[in-house]
Design an enzyme around this catalytic site. Structure first.
Site, PDB file in Angstrom:
ATOM      1  N   SER A 199       0.506  -1.080   0.213  1.00 27.56           N
ATOM      2  CA  SER A 199      -0.205   0.198  -0.185  1.00 27.56           C
ATOM      3  C   SER A 199       0.826   1.049   0.044  1.00 27.56           C
ATOM      4  CB  SER A 199      -0.801  -0.249   1.418  1.00 27.56           C
ATOM      5  OG  SER A 199      -0.234  -0.351   2.538  1.00 27.56           O
ATOM      6  N   ASN A 234      -0.571  -3.090  12.966  1.00 28.60           N
ATOM      7  CA  ASN A 234      -2.699  -2.180  13.598  1.00 28.60           C
ATOM      8  C   ASN A 234      -3.648  -1.173  14.122  1.00 28.60           C
ATOM      9  OD1 ASN A 234      -2.639  -4.591  11.500  1.00 28.60           O
ATOM     10  ND2 ASN A 234      -3.813  -6.187  13.591  1.00 28.60           N
ATOM     11  N   THR A 242     -41.602  25.093  -6.805  1.00 28.08           N
ATOM     12  CA  THR A 242     -41.426  23.793  -5.564  1.00 28.08           C
ATOM     13  C   THR A 242     -42.006  22.882  -6.842  1.00 28.08           C
ATOM     14  OG1 THR A 242     -44.100  23.772  -5.335  1.00 28.08           O
ATOM     15  CG2 THR A 242     -42.855  24.205  -3.694  1.00 28.08           C
ATOM     16  N   HIS A 243     -41.101  21.561  -7.427  1.00 25.67           N
ATOM     17  CA  HIS A 243     -41.565  20.903  -8.188  1.00 25.67           C
ATOM     18  C   HIS A 243     -40.804  21.278  -9.381  1.00 25.67           C
ATOM     19  CE1 HIS A 243     -44.178  18.319  -5.625  1.00 25.67           C
ATOM     20  NE2 HIS A 243     -44.928  19.614  -6.103  1.00 25.67           N
ATOM     21  N   SER A 288     -16.805  26.670 -26.067  1.00 25.58           N
ATOM     22  CA  SER A 288     -17.471  24.348 -27.097  1.00 25.58           C
ATOM     23  C   SER A 288     -16.498  24.966 -27.900  1.00 25.58           C
ATOM     24  CB  SER A 288     -18.715  24.700 -27.752  1.00 25.58           C
ATOM     25  OG  SER A 288     -18.741  23.590 -28.639  1.00 25.58           O
ATOM     26  N   LYS A 332     -20.798  29.839 -28.124  1.00 22.84           N
ATOM     27  CA  LYS A 332     -21.660  28.958 -26.637  1.00 22.84           C
ATOM     28  C   LYS A 332     -20.734  28.905 -25.592  1.00 22.84           C
ATOM     29  CE  LYS A 332     -23.893  24.907 -26.328  1.00 22.84           C
ATOM     30  NZ  LYS A 332     -23.516  23.220 -25.897  1.00 22.84           N
ATOM     31  N   ASN A 359     -20.338  27.768 -21.725  1.00 22.06           N
ATOM     32  CA  ASN A 359     -20.824  26.512 -20.833  1.00 22.06           C
ATOM     33  C   ASN A 359     -20.141  26.422 -19.711  1.00 22.06           C
ATOM     34  OD1 ASN A 359     -21.886  24.724 -23.335  1.00 22.06           O
ATOM     35  ND2 ASN A 359     -19.463  24.101 -24.101  1.00 22.06           N
ATOM     36  N   GLU A 417     -20.788  22.377 -13.967  1.00 27.47           N
ATOM     37  CA  GLU A 417     -21.241  20.223 -13.933  1.00 27.47           C
ATOM     38  C   GLU A 417     -20.259  19.448 -13.434  1.00 27.47           C
ATOM     39  OE1 GLU A 417     -23.784  21.265 -18.621  1.00 27.47           O
ATOM     40  OE2 GLU A 417     -21.463  20.521 -18.506  1.00 27.47           O
ATOM     41  N   TYR A 445      -8.678  -7.342  13.019  1.00 27.89           N
ATOM     42  CA  TYR A 445      -8.044  -6.871  11.981  1.00 27.89           C
ATOM     43  C   TYR A 445      -7.726  -6.895  11.287  1.00 27.89           C
ATOM     44  CZ  TYR A 445      -4.873  -4.396   8.785  1.00 27.89           C
ATOM     45  OH  TYR A 445      -4.014  -4.237   7.159  1.00 27.89           O
ATOM     46  N   GLN A 470      -7.372  -2.075   4.926  1.00 25.41           N
ATOM     47  CA  GLN A 470      -6.264  -1.756   3.597  1.00 25.41           C
ATOM     48  C   GLN A 470      -6.895  -0.266   2.433  1.00 25.41           C
ATOM     49  OE1 GLN A 470      -2.054  -2.973   3.411  1.00 25.41           O
ATOM     50  NE2 GLN A 470      -2.317  -2.996   0.902  1.00 25.41           N
ATOM     51  N   LYS A 523      -7.942   3.568   2.692  1.00 28.25           N
ATOM     52  CA  LYS A 523      -7.762   5.194   2.051  1.00 28.25           C
ATOM     53  C   LYS A 523      -7.842   5.651   0.806  1.00 28.25           C
ATOM     54  CE  LYS A 523      -4.065   2.469   4.184  1.00 28.25           C
ATOM     55  NZ  LYS A 523      -4.710   2.322   5.448  1.00 28.25           N
TER      56      LYS A 523
END
Ligand code: ARG
Length: 459
Positions: A21, A108, A153-154, A275, A281, A283, A288, A315, A320, A323
């Site tokens: 690791s 450990n 709402t919605h 773009s 454009k 963007n 995003e 353990y 391992q 992480k």
């Protein structure tokens, strides 16, 4: 070399690569060295090692730290992990004394300690970034307590609110996030070191001293639990996921708001991209990406939950796998908060477009119903149906309800044929927003009070 020998070597190398690791847990070098220095000090105070060896160990560890930071440290896969890599190099530098460091501990409890220290360090960094973000939203809010925007709402126009109030909704989310990091920090501020492999140690150690030296409140209470507990890592993954979910929600709004159809905001040129094929454009790549990066953070949480779910005590090497996801989520949220903060601070807010949008969808319809309930003592349901007639009339006249004259309104339904002229002011959009004065509501006055509460909290 015989064919067999070559095969054996390749297999050994493959296994090393699979087992090791160090190439990713070297991220924990600083915490590993910090933990080892504290451990050596405690061993010395308890007369388990002598002062000469302790000093050699401490100086040696500082040298190892310097090599790592200078980039001269040689990372080798056969060291397996950061703990072995540091200890090996320490022993090369200081000789036999290096071999005494691992008394009364195991990898450990060592890895649990390093990783807890890392999570605690990062929780503070992220928490402070969240506070900055709250301040940014509060600052924007304080400039827009009278700017109208359709509350939805919605994703449908519902009631007029002020844009500052909308910004404060996010300030509340990020404030809760801050508190979540804070409470996780408090709960997990316990030192695993000295739990050893799983059952504690026969050496006369002082775990309270080690805990104190490392800035923990106390040692963890049960060695068996400690050696495979990863709740602290799961908590930071959850806390990050929740914050990223909030970041993703504001990102989604920024994407919608910067579309032609909304036109409520414009992202500064610095944070909008062009773009490669359509030169006209602009963007919203940045929000995003923020929305997209939320996915990996959720993934990292689910991944560790899944790693943990079938582990017998104590353990197991499965852990391992704990992480990389945490490192990734931490890096992701750190940059995401900084970027969102920059986007918000440079956001161009089209006040006129927002206010114009409020005149679509009869946002003050509820105000008519509330008026009839309050002034004419009508049951709300009756008022609701009368209001429906007024909406129909406004639609027929191609007007928003807030634009009806009193003469027009009185023709909607016989129940409102004699309605007082004052109703017109109730249907005004700004008045409608300002009528909502209950605690936590949208009126300019209430919004300002909420901003004051945030200012006090930010102090
Ligand atoms: N590299 C290991 C990990 O990250 C350290 C602990 C190894 N302990 C062991 N008994 N093999 O979990």
């Amino acid at each position: 070399m015989s064919q067999n020998q070559i095969l054996k070597n390749t297999n050994a190398q493959l296994l090393d690569e699979f087992n090791a690791s160090v190439m990713f847990d070297k991220e924990l070098y600083s915490q590993d060295i910090q933990g080892s220095i504290a451990h050596s000090k405690m061993l010395c105070l308890q007369n388990i090692i002598n002062i000469e060896d302790q000093e050699k160990i401490e100086q040696g560890l500082l040298k190892v730290r310097k090599e790592i930071e200078d980039g001269t440290f040689e990372w080798k896969i056969e060291y397996e992990d950061i703990h072995m890599a540091v200890e090996n190099r320490l022993t090369q530098i200081i000789g036999d004394a290096g071999g005494r460091l691992h008394t009364a501990r195991s990898r450990n409890d060592q890895v649990a300690t390093d990783f807890t220290l890392y999570v605690q360090d990062k929780s503070i960094v992220i928490k402070e970034k969240l506070k900055t973000l709250v301040e940014t939203f509060v600052n924007i809010a304080s400039n827009h307590t009278t700017t109208l925007i359709p509350g939805m709402t919605h994703l449908q126009h519902a009631q007029p609110i002020n844009f500052g109030f909308h910004m404060l909704a996010y300030a509340n989310m990020f404030q809760r996030d801050y508190e979540r990091f804070e409470s996780s920090y408090a709960r997990n501020n316990k030192c695993p070191l000295g739990s050893a492999a799983l059952a504690g140690t026969p050496h006369n150690i002082d775990r309270f001293k080690t805990a104190e030296l490392l800035g923990f409140d106390e040692p963890t209470a049960c060695a068996l639990d400690t050696s495979s507990n990863r709740d602290f890592a799961l908590e930071i993954l959850f806390n990050i996921s929740t914050s990223m979910m909030h970041i993703s929600r504001i990102s989604e709004e920024l994407i919608l708001w910067s579309s032609y159809e909304f036109g409520f905001v414009k992202m500064s040129d610095e944070y909008a991209t062009t773009s490669s094929i359509m030169p006209q454009k602009k963007n919203p790549d940045v929000p995003e990406l923020l929305r997209g990066k939320t996915g990996r953070c959720f993934g990292n949480l689910i991944s560790l939950l899944t790693v943990m779910k079938g582990l017998p005590l104590a353990y197991n090497k499965d852990t391992q796998e704990d992480k990389e996801g945490v490192f990734d989520s931490v890096k992701t949220i750190e940059i995401s908060i900084d970027i969102l903060d920059a986007v918000m601070n440079t956001l161009i807010i089209n006040v006129d477009t927002m206010e114009k949008a409020c005149k679509v969808g009869h946002l003050s319809a509820t105000d008519l119903a509330d008026y009839l309930v309050q002034k004419a003592d009508m049951p709300f349901r009756t008022a609701y149906y009368i209001t429906k007639d007024v909406v129909a009339l406004a639609n027929k006249l191609n007007k928003d309800m807030s634009e009806l004259t009193i003469q027009e309104l009185r023709t909607a339904n016989e129940e409102v044929a004699n309605i007082d002229e004052e109703i017109i002011s109730y249907l005004d959009l700004r008045n409608s927003m300002n009528a909502r004065t209950s605690f936590g509501s949208t009126s300019t006055e209430q919004t300002k009070e909420q901003i004051e509460a945030f200012r006090a909290w930010l102090q």
